[in-house]
Write a protein that holds these residues in place. Structure first.
Motif, mmCIF file in Angstrom:
data_model
loop_
_atom_site.group_PDB
_atom_site.id
_atom_site.type_symbol
_atom_site.label_atom_id
_atom_site.label_comp_id
_atom_site.label_asym_id
_atom_site.label_seq_id
_atom_site.Cartn_x
_atom_site.Cartn_y
_atom_site.Cartn_z
ATOM 1 N N TRP A 21 77.709 28.863 -0.787
ATOM 2 C CA TRP A 21 78.764 29.833 -0.487
ATOM 3 C C TRP A 21 79.371 29.556 0.886
ATOM 4 N N ARG A 36 83.261 28.480 1.962
ATOM 5 C CA ARG A 36 84.032 29.236 2.954
ATOM 6 C C ARG A 36 84.516 28.345 4.086
ATOM 7 N N TYR A 64 78.129 37.367 2.665
ATOM 8 C CA TYR A 64 77.565 36.814 1.435
ATOM 9 C C TYR A 64 77.044 37.923 0.524
ATOM 10 N N SER A 72 77.983 41.048 0.486
ATOM 11 C CA SER A 72 79.145 41.779 -0.027
ATOM 12 C C SER A 72 79.797 41.018 -1.177
ATOM 13 N N TYR A 73 79.885 39.704 -1.036
ATOM 14 C CA TYR A 73 80.426 38.858 -2.101
ATOM 15 C C TYR A 73 79.595 39.010 -3.384
ATOM 16 N N GLU A 131 81.931 40.502 -6.199
ATOM 17 C CA GLU A 131 82.462 39.486 -7.088
ATOM 18 C C GLU A 131 81.487 39.010 -8.148
#
Length: 150
Positions: free
Chosen positions: A43, A47, A66, A68-69, A73
């Motif tokens: 990840w 980014r 990360y 939160s992702y 998502e």
């Protein structure tokens, strides 16, 4: 701090050796920790293509984003997020002990608990407490019927 200082395979291997193997933890734990860390670094690599400042920030600054992702998502279950959060905290503490990062190693991780708490369960699996209550209720009902038929 250069990214090569904190994302090397040697750091992950050292962490696995220190946190899992020397403590006698299960091989499945080793595999899960390794996968969690490798996914985290994949990840970060993705980014880096859009944000060159990530090279200088270090892993402790990336963990919150990360997680939160993963919530927004990837729609992972809260229990999975908590597990990954714990592994990443352990890893940051390991990096701190190795002198790779400064600070507690986890002060930048502010997991959005309100996001996790508002997540709807994705399955209908009952907790142990709920299962126990269910069987107790069934036993009481059975005992009532048995007593009334006498």
């Amino acid at each position: 701090m250069k990214s090569s200082d904190w994302n090397s395979e040697n750091m992950i291997n050292g962490f696995i050796e220190n946190r899992v193997i020397l403590r006698g933890l299960d091989r499945r734990t080793e595999k899960a920790y390794r996968i969690d860390l490798e996914q985290f670094y994949i990840w970060i690599q993705q980014r880096k293509e859009t944000d060159p400042e990530i090279n200088e920030s270090g892993p402790e600054r990336e963990v919150e984003g990360y997680l939160s992702y993963l919530i927004r998502e990837k729609s992972l279950r809260p229990s999975t997020i908590y597990r990954k959060h714990k592994v990443l905290c352990y890893y940051l503490m390991y990096l701190r002990k190795q002198g790779v990062i400064t600070g507690s190693g986890s002060e930048h991780i502010m997991l959005a608990k309100d996001e996790l708490e508002t997540e709807k369960p994705q399955s209908s699996i009952l907790s142990k407490q709920e299962v126990d209550a269910f069987f107790q209720a069934m036993n009481r009902e059975y005992e009532k019927k048995a007593a009334s038929s006498l």
